[in-house]
Scaffold this active site. Structure first.
Site, PDB file in Angstrom:
ATOM      1  N   THR A  56      -8.016  10.029   7.717  1.00 44.43           N
ATOM      2  CA  THR A  56      -7.647   8.762   7.080  1.00 44.43           C
ATOM      3  C   THR A  56      -7.384   7.665   8.103  1.00 44.43           C
ATOM      4  O   THR A  56      -6.785   6.644   7.778  1.00 44.43           O
ATOM      5  CB  THR A  56      -6.403   8.950   6.201  1.00 44.43           C
ATOM      6  N   LYS A  61       0.854  -1.192   0.000  1.00 43.01           N
ATOM      7  CA  LYS A  61       0.000   0.000   0.000  1.00 43.01           C
ATOM      8  C   LYS A  61       0.889   1.241   0.000  1.00 43.01           C
ATOM      9  O   LYS A  61       1.613   1.487   0.952  1.00 43.01           O
ATOM     10  CB  LYS A  61      -0.910  -0.028   1.222  1.00 43.01           C
ATOM     11  N   GLY A 115      -7.486   4.456  10.042  1.00 50.13           N
ATOM     12  CA  GLY A 115      -8.021   3.134   9.756  1.00 50.13           C
ATOM     13  C   GLY A 115      -8.066   2.778   8.284  1.00 50.13           C
ATOM     14  O   GLY A 115      -8.653   1.760   7.897  1.00 50.13           O
ATOM     15  N   THR A 116      -7.417   3.574   7.449  1.00 49.54           N
ATOM     16  CA  THR A 116      -7.483   3.341   6.011  1.00 49.54           C
ATOM     17  C   THR A 116      -6.967   1.959   5.624  1.00 49.54           C
ATOM     18  O   THR A 116      -7.610   1.236   4.868  1.00 49.54           O
ATOM     19  CB  THR A 116      -6.679   4.424   5.257  1.00 49.54           C
ATOM     20  N   GLY A 117      -5.810   1.572   6.140  1.00 54.59           N
ATOM     21  CA  GLY A 117      -5.222   0.281   5.776  1.00 54.59           C
ATOM     22  C   GLY A 117      -6.084  -0.890   6.203  1.00 54.59           C
ATOM     23  O   GLY A 117      -6.277  -1.845   5.444  1.00 54.59           O
ATOM     24  N   CYS A 118      -6.606  -0.827   7.418  1.00 55.51           N
ATOM     25  CA  CYS A 118      -7.462  -1.906   7.920  1.00 55.51           C
ATOM     26  C   CYS A 118      -8.755  -1.992   7.119  1.00 55.51           C
ATOM     27  O   CYS A 118      -9.230  -3.085   6.783  1.00 55.51           O
ATOM     28  CB  CYS A 118      -7.788  -1.677   9.392  1.00 55.51           C
TER      29      CYS A 118
END
Length: 193
Positions: free
Chosen positions: A137, A106, A139-142
Site C-alpha cells: 500500500t 482518509k 503511496g496510497t494517500g498520494c
C-alpha cells in the site's frame, strides 16, 4: 500560458520557503487546488518540521479547494485525536472551520472497512470500500489525492471526483504488483471502467 492546468495537487513540500512559495502562487491558479498535507506518515513519523506545519496550516490550506489528511495529519490539523468515524467527522469540521477548504479525512488505517469522510462545509459524505489484506500500500494517500485531482481536471464535481478516485485506489490496491518484501506500491495502471 496556452495550456493552463485544469487542477493542481501538492504533495510533500518539505520546508517553510517551499510552502511559502507555493502559497504565494496559489491565488494565481484558475483551477482547483488539492493539498495532500504530507506532514505525518501513516505510521505516525513526522515528515516536516513543526514550523513548516504551522506555515502549511496558516498559508497554504486556506487557499486549497480540498485538503486530504490521513488520520495522523487530521489529528494534528484538528488539534485532537482522530481514532473513530465520529472523530473523523469532528476533525473534518474543525479543519474546514480553520481553513475554509473541503476536507477528505482518509480513514484507511481504522479497523474495519476502508472508509473516508468528505466534508464540504455543508454536508458529510462517506466513501467506503472493503478492506483488502495486503502489505503493498506504499503511496496510497498520494495516489488517491492525485486521482481526485485528475478527476477534478476532467470536470467532475468534488463528490463525484472523490467517488471515482476511491474506486480507482481500491482497484490499485487490489491489483498491486507485489514488488519487494516490504510495503510495495499500488498499481498505478489500475482500471475501473
Amino acid at each position: 500560458d496556452d495550456i493552463p492546468p485544469h487542477a493542481v495537487k501538492t504533495g510533500a513540500l518539505g520546508s517553510v520557503p517551499i510552502i511559502e512559495t507555493v502559497a504565494a502562487l496559489a491565488p494565481r491558479l484558475q483551477a482547483p487546488l488539492v493539498v495532500d498535507p504530507v506532514m505525518i506518515s501513516k505510521h505516525g513519523a513526522p515528515l516536516i518540521a513543526e514550523e513548516a506545519r504551522s506555515v502549511l496550516m496558516d498559508l497554504l490550506l486556506p487557499r486549497a479547494t480540498l485538503v486530504t489528511p490521513n488520520l495522523h495529519e487530521a489529528t494534528a490539523l484538528a488539534g485532537r485525536p482522530v481514532r473513530t468515524p465520529g472523530e473523523m467527522e469532528e476533525a473534518a469540521r474543525r479543519i474546514h472551520d480553520r481553513c475554509g477548504a473541503a476536507v477528505l479525512v482518509k480513514g484507511g488505517h481504522l479497523d474495519g472497512e476502508a472508509a473516508d469522510l468528505l466534508f464540504d462545509g455543508v454536508e458529510s459524505r462517506w466513501y467506503r470500500a472493503p478492506r483488502l489484506e495486503t502489505i503493498h500500500t506504499h503511496g496510497t494517500g498520494c495516489t488517491y489525492s492525485a486521482a481526485i485531482t485528475a478527476c477534478l481536471a476532467r470536470g467532475l464535481a468534488l463528490p463525484a471526483a472523490v467517488e471515482r478516485a476511491k474506486q480507482f485506489i481500491t482497484e490499485a490496491i487490489r491489483t498491486n504488483p507485489g514488488l519487494g518484501r516490504g510495503s510495495g506500491p499500488v498499481n498505478h495502471h489500475a482500471r475501473t471502467e
